[in-house]
Design a protein around this motif. Structure first.
Motif, mmCIF file in Angstrom:
data_model
loop_
_atom_site.group_PDB
_atom_site.id
_atom_site.type_symbol
_atom_site.label_atom_id
_atom_site.label_comp_id
_atom_site.label_asym_id
_atom_site.label_seq_id
_atom_site.Cartn_x
_atom_site.Cartn_y
_atom_site.Cartn_z
ATOM 1 N N GLU A 3 -1.003 -5.928 -2.744
ATOM 2 C CA GLU A 3 -0.571 -5.965 -1.352
ATOM 3 C C GLU A 3 0.728 -6.748 -1.204
ATOM 4 O OE1 GLU A 3 -3.677 -7.370 1.159
ATOM 5 O OE2 GLU A 3 -5.068 -5.819 0.489
ATOM 6 N N LEU A 4 0.879 -7.823 -1.976
ATOM 7 C CA LEU A 4 2.111 -8.608 -1.919
ATOM 8 C C LEU A 4 3.300 -7.777 -2.386
ATOM 9 C CD1 LEU A 4 3.635 -11.226 -1.409
ATOM 10 C CD2 LEU A 4 2.970 -11.975 -3.703
ATOM 11 N N ASP A 7 4.055 -5.374 0.397
ATOM 12 C CA ASP A 7 4.674 -6.083 1.517
ATOM 13 C C ASP A 7 6.119 -6.451 1.207
ATOM 14 O OD1 ASP A 7 2.338 -5.846 2.934
ATOM 15 O OD2 ASP A 7 1.678 -7.908 2.565
ATOM 16 N N SER A 46 2.019 -13.127 3.922
ATOM 17 C CA SER A 46 1.475 -12.283 2.859
ATOM 18 C C SER A 46 1.454 -13.035 1.529
ATOM 19 C CB SER A 46 2.316 -11.016 2.733
ATOM 20 O OG SER A 46 1.845 -10.208 1.704
ATOM 21 N N GLN A 49 -1.370 -15.563 1.558
ATOM 22 C CA GLN A 49 -2.658 -14.889 1.393
ATOM 23 C C GLN A 49 -2.874 -14.488 -0.065
ATOM 24 O OE1 GLN A 49 -5.135 -14.505 3.688
ATOM 25 N NE2 GLN A 49 -6.315 -13.806 1.921
#
Length: 86
Positions: A3-4, A7, A46, A49
């Motif tokens: 996800e990073l 993003d 992000s 997280q």
């Protein structure tokens, strides 16, 4: 982590779009600054997280494999001591 990466890719695409819009005279420099601040804040969230997720996964791994980690560490330590003394 996936996800990073996504993003980050989205962040760079948004920056490129902002640059293009600014060069075309579609938005002002003040608007660009505001959008960049928002994009940086979103990417920072992000990133935080992802680090929390990585830390949680690491803690879980260590808890699940504590005996193995201690055993391997002990063998490595004893091997190091034996090699340095001989």
């Amino acid at each position: 982590m996936f996800e990073l990466l996504e993003d980050t890719k989205t962040y760079w695409q948004a920056l490129n779009a902002l640059e293009q819009a600014y060069q075309n005279g579609e938005i002002s420099l003040v608007e660009v600054d505001a959008q960049v601040k928002k994009l940086v804040a979103d990417l920072g969230q992000s990133r935080r997280q992802a680090l929390r997720d990585l830390w949680g996964a690491t803690q879980h791994f260590v808890q699940q494999h504590r005996d193995e980690i201690l055993g391997v560490s002990g063998i490595i330590l004893l091997s190091y001591i034996w090699l340095t003394l001989h």
